[in-house]
Design an enzyme around this catalytic site. Structure first.
Site, PDB file in Angstrom:
ATOM      1  CG  ASP A  19     -59.606 -21.529 -18.217  1.00 59.69           C
ATOM      2  OD1 ASP A  19     -58.633 -21.353 -18.982  1.00 59.69           O
ATOM      3  OD2 ASP A  19     -59.551 -21.280 -16.998  1.00 59.69           O
ATOM      4  CB  SER A  75     -54.843 -18.380 -18.155  1.00 55.59           C
ATOM      5  OG  SER A  75     -55.010 -19.771 -18.007  1.00 55.59           O
ATOM      6  CD  GLN A 126     -56.020 -20.309 -21.390  1.00 54.48           C
ATOM      7  OE1 GLN A 126     -55.253 -21.001 -20.721  1.00 54.48           O
ATOM      8  NE2 GLN A 126     -57.327 -20.232 -21.142  1.00 54.48           N
TER       9      GLN A 126
END
Length: 294
Positions: free
Chosen positions: A211, A235, A285
């Protein structure tokens, strides 16, 4: 720069956070509890919840089964000053595969929801996209901390306290000065201190690392930096595929690109290689990106 003592302390803190407690409460789900990194912003780092959710799910598996894919949605911002509860639903256990759903809760409401698949180690066909050539090694690059002069004190504190040594090949976009506007970047990263040999911990820590910086190929494409006034990034979801074993306390190259941005959303994808050039994981993502009008 962080001292060796600080580095070991930050990695020890991460290991403590990944060591979830089991609940004895009688329920139709497996329940685990955990804590968070103290964060200057007060918000939980998303990679932390990714790693903890994987740990919770793996504790309910038949012996020998390991994660090969997950997809999760970030539903609400988490409060780093409060504990978390993880509820795991054992959806399916087959001859070779298992499926688990895990939700992370705070104050009785979900902040993150994940579904993950796990598999026994099986032989089969194999190929992988090779690591890009011509990328300088981590020893030839300055640390992000060395390039952090002039950024906000809260950001400097986050860099100093994190358990990760990170080095941007193209230079970090904390300030954004002089950066080429391209939708891609590469980042070397590793834990700042040795990690235990438990492969499950390395898988969870790799989710934690995945991440970090993945959003930046989107920002870099438009000449944005983390210091852009009024920039808001959050996110939305996170997908990850574990291909091969890897160690998070050895150098890993995170190659990232953004194929698209539209409607206030940006998509980024990444490939994680070990130092020998072996592809160990892939990541995707989508984020929301809000930039104030000029």
């Amino acid at each position: 720069m962080s001292s060796d003592k600080d580095a070991r302390r930050s990695v020890r803190t991460l290991l403590e956070i990944l060591d979830l407690d089991s609940s004895d409460a009688r329920t139709t789900e497996d329940i685990f509890t955990g804590t968070s990194h103290p964060m200057p912003t007060g918000r939980i780092y998303g990679g932390q919840v990714l790693g903890q959710s994987l740990v919770a799910a793996e504790r309910t598996l038949p012996a020998g089964r390991v994660a090969h894919s997950m997809h999760g949605y970030f539903l609400r911002a988490g409060d780093a000053s409060q504990g978390l509860t993880f509820a795991v639903d054992r959806i399916h256990d087959g001859r070779s595969f298992s499926t688990r759903r895990c939700q992370a809760f705070q104050n009785g409401v979900p902040i993150f929801s994940m579904i993950a698949s796990f598999q026994d180690d099986n032989p089969g066909i194999e190929h992988a996209v090779p690591m890009p050539e011509g990328i300088p090694g981590p020893e030839d690059l300055p640390t992000d901390e060395e390039l952090s002069e002039g950024i906000h004190p809260l950001s400097r504190r986050m860099l100093a306290d994190r358990p990760v040594d990170m080095r941007h090949v193209e230079g970090p976009i904390y300030l954004g000065a002089g950066q080429e506007q391209v939708p891609h970047q590469a980042v070397w990263m590793r834990m700042r201190a040795p990690f235990p040999d438990d492969p499950a911990l390395h898988r969870a820590a790799l989710a934690y690392l995945s991440d970090m910086t993945i959003q930046e190929s989107i920002l870099r494409a438009h000449g944005l930096s983390w210091a852009t006034p009024g920039l808001k990034v959050a996110s939305l979801d996170h997908g990850m595929w574990w291909h091969r074993p890897g160690r998070v306390d050895d150098w890993l190259l995170y190659v990232q690109q953004s194929p698209n941005a539209r409607g206030g959303r940006g998509l980024a994808s990444g490939r994680i290689y070990d130092r020998a050039g072996t592809l160990i994981a892939s990541v995707a993502q989508e984020i929301t990106v809000r930039v104030p009008e000029a």
